[in-house]
Design an enzyme around this catalytic site. Structure first.
Site, PDB file in Angstrom:
ATOM      1  N   ARG A 119       0.807  -1.218   0.000  1.00 55.95           N
ATOM      2  CA  ARG A 119       0.000   0.000   0.000  1.00 55.95           C
ATOM      3  C   ARG A 119       0.843   1.272   0.000  1.00 55.95           C
ATOM      4  O   ARG A 119       0.360   2.343   0.345  1.00 55.95           O
ATOM      5  CB  ARG A 119      -0.981   0.009   1.172  1.00 55.95           C
ATOM      6  N   LYS A 141       1.921  11.077 -12.095  1.00 55.82           N
ATOM      7  CA  LYS A 141       1.198  10.051 -12.860  1.00 55.82           C
ATOM      8  C   LYS A 141       2.074   8.806 -12.987  1.00 55.82           C
ATOM      9  O   LYS A 141       3.188   8.866 -13.499  1.00 55.82           O
ATOM     10  CB  LYS A 141       0.842  10.569 -14.248  1.00 55.82           C
ATOM     11  N   GLU A 183       8.043  16.596 -26.011  1.00 53.08           N
ATOM     12  CA  GLU A 183       7.280  17.061 -24.853  1.00 53.08           C
ATOM     13  C   GLU A 183       7.592  18.524 -24.543  1.00 53.08           C
ATOM     14  O   GLU A 183       6.719  19.285 -24.126  1.00 53.08           O
ATOM     15  CB  GLU A 183       7.569  16.185 -23.634  1.00 53.08           C
ATOM     16  N   LYS A 222       5.411  22.564 -16.682  1.00 55.05           N
ATOM     17  CA  LYS A 222       4.574  21.420 -16.318  1.00 55.05           C
ATOM     18  C   LYS A 222       4.186  21.478 -14.842  1.00 55.05           C
ATOM     19  O   LYS A 222       3.020  21.251 -14.488  1.00 55.05           O
ATOM     20  CB  LYS A 222       5.282  20.100 -16.609  1.00 55.05           C
ATOM     21  N   GLU A 232      -6.050  16.011 -12.581  1.00 52.80           N
ATOM     22  CA  GLU A 232      -6.487  16.211 -13.966  1.00 52.80           C
ATOM     23  C   GLU A 232      -8.010  16.352 -14.082  1.00 52.80           C
ATOM     24  O   GLU A 232      -8.670  15.706 -14.913  1.00 52.80           O
ATOM     25  CB  GLU A 232      -5.999  15.056 -14.857  1.00 52.80           C
ATOM     26  N   ARG A 236      -4.930  20.541 -15.869  1.00 48.13           N
ATOM     27  CA  ARG A 236      -3.887  19.566 -16.223  1.00 48.13           C
ATOM     28  C   ARG A 236      -4.169  18.890 -17.563  1.00 48.13           C
ATOM     29  O   ARG A 236      -3.249  18.370 -18.217  1.00 48.13           O
ATOM     30  CB  ARG A 236      -3.732  18.510 -15.122  1.00 48.13           C
ATOM     31  N   ASN A 240      -2.314  17.235 -22.238  1.00 49.65           N
ATOM     32  CA  ASN A 240      -2.662  16.128 -23.135  1.00 49.65           C
ATOM     33  C   ASN A 240      -2.614  16.513 -24.609  1.00 49.65           C
ATOM     34  O   ASN A 240      -2.870  15.666 -25.479  1.00 49.65           O
ATOM     35  CB  ASN A 240      -4.067  15.600 -22.808  1.00 49.65           C
ATOM     36  N   HIS A 243      -1.485  14.112 -27.381  1.00 46.38           N
ATOM     37  CA  HIS A 243      -1.415  12.781 -26.786  1.00 46.38           C
ATOM     38  C   HIS A 243      -2.627  11.907 -27.068  1.00 46.38           C
ATOM     39  O   HIS A 243      -2.527  10.683 -26.945  1.00 46.38           O
ATOM     40  CB  HIS A 243      -1.220  12.896 -25.274  1.00 46.38           C
ATOM     41  N   HIS A 247      -1.023   8.806 -28.365  1.00 46.30           N
ATOM     42  CA  HIS A 247      -1.082   7.526 -27.662  1.00 46.30           C
ATOM     43  C   HIS A 247      -1.702   6.442 -28.537  1.00 46.30           C
ATOM     44  O   HIS A 247      -1.269   5.276 -28.502  1.00 46.30           O
ATOM     45  CB  HIS A 247      -1.882   7.669 -26.366  1.00 46.30           C
ATOM     46  N   HIS A 264       7.807   7.158 -27.708  1.00 51.96           N
ATOM     47  CA  HIS A 264       6.682   7.973 -27.252  1.00 51.96           C
ATOM     48  C   HIS A 264       6.701   9.354 -27.897  1.00 51.96           C
ATOM     49  O   HIS A 264       5.679   9.823 -28.420  1.00 51.96           O
ATOM     50  CB  HIS A 264       6.735   8.104 -25.723  1.00 51.96           C
TER      51      HIS A 264
END
Length: 361
Positions: A119, A141, A183, A222, A232, A236, A240, A243, A247, A264
């Protein structure tokens, strides 16, 4: 190595630079609060970066090394299972520490493993690629892919510290360097047009150390967005841009055994061009500016060749995008360079027309 840059205050942790960062790292370790300590590397960072990093530690013998295979295809549940079992079999407990030394896959996967093992145990990110320095190691993230669908399983949790050391860029191949550069271009396009212009007017491949100040700038952009909206729910989503289709493109090529895999940033570069053309159609980005963005990015990245069936498959993959709400896609688009807008739904027909414009660009 980046010198004389102030630490960046993130959400409960610091992003620190060069020797000051290693001083902070050794100070955290020297408190003696950890029952056991581990360093996660992949086959690339283990070969190219580990020895240098261990020499920065006051007591390197206190660490066990966990090595996994390199590549996006190994950002998977099976790799997590391997690392979890290694931690368990080596008596890691809730007071253990995991240091993630590597690129974006290691930052994402290592942080996810640490945040879910018992945890949650502490972790520290030592990004070794430009992509992980300006993106993956920052913002909390964490996650893994599911059947080549990007980042379908994950959590949001912060490291205790991020260490930025541009020394690692010396061994970085040009294509990996450009992957991170994509990026940084995105940061300019969504928040600062002058920053975008400055980036495209420099040739950092001739001397990668020239990018040091820009790394600090990109992290700052960022971080300023993430601090306002870590989960997000609003702002935020600006990050994206490029992306949603990026993606999908990356996932498509991961599934094509006969196709060469895309990094990427290579997929995101194409995604930014496509989503600039979509912005022209949907949010009124001037066509002249969309074409300028496309030509600027095309000078840096080789154009991707898409078959008609490939385009159909990529558009179909959008339905799996984690940003979708009630079955509707959710694009971040440009109003102009340096100014973006969130929560845009885009039809398949407009996406198809963007691919046509990409092909002609």
């Amino acid at each position: 190595m980046i010198e004389n840059f102030d630490p960046i205050d993130a959400n409960g942790y610091l992003v620190e630079f060069s020797e000051k960062a290693y001083n902070s790292l050794n100070a955290i370790i020297s408190k003696g609060e950890y029952s056991s300590m581990f360093i996660l590397v992949d086959s690339n960072s283990g070969n190219l970066c580990l020895e240098y990093f261990l020499n920065k530690l006051n007591n390197p013998k206190d660490f066990r090394i966990i090595e996994v295979k390199a590549g996006e295809e190994y950002k998977s549940l099976s790799t997590c299972d391997f690392v979890w079992r290694y931690l368990s079999e080596n008596a890691a407990d809730r007071k253990s520490l995991l240091i993630n030394l590597g690129g974006g896959v290691i930052s994402d996967l290592g942080g996810f493993v640490a945040s879910t093992y018992m945890r949650g145990i502490d972790f520290i990110n030592i990004p070794t690629t430009l992509l992980s320095m300006v993106d993956a190691s920052i913002g909390g993230k964490l996650g893994i892919d599911l059947d080549n669908l990007k980042n379908q399983i994950g959590v949001i949790a912060n490291p205790c510290l991020v260490v930025i050391d541009s020394h690692f860029l010396k061994s970085l191949p040009d294509n990996e360097f450009l992957s991170g550069y994509a990026e940084m271009l995105k940061h300019g396009l969504i928040k600062n047009e002058k920053y975008f212009e400055s980036l495209i007017n420099h040739n950092f491949l001739t001397d990668k150390t020239l990018i040091e100040g820009y790394i600090h700038k990109s992290i700052t952009i960022k971080n300023n967005v993430v601090k306002k909206d870590q989960r997000e729910l609003g702002e935020r989503k600006l990050l994206n841009f490029g992306h949603t289709l990026g993606h999908a493109i990356e996932s498509f090529f991961l599934n094509q055994k006969k196709e060469s895999k895309l990094l990427h940033g290579e997929a995101v570069a194409a995604g930014m061009i496509l989503e600039s053309f979509i912005s022209f159609k949907v949010t009124g980005l001037p066509l002249k500016q969309a074409n300028y963005i496309a030509s600027s990015i095309n000078k840096l990245f080789a154009k991707i060749q898409f078959s008609r069936q490939g385009i159909i498959s990529i558009i179909d993959l959008i339905k799996h995008d984690k940003k979708n709400i009630k079955g509707k896609n959710n694009f971040t688009l440009l109003l102009k360079a340096g100014d973006a807008t969130i929560n845009n739904t885009v039809s398949s027909e407009i996406m198809q027309s963007a691919f046509d414009m990409y092909e002609a660009s």
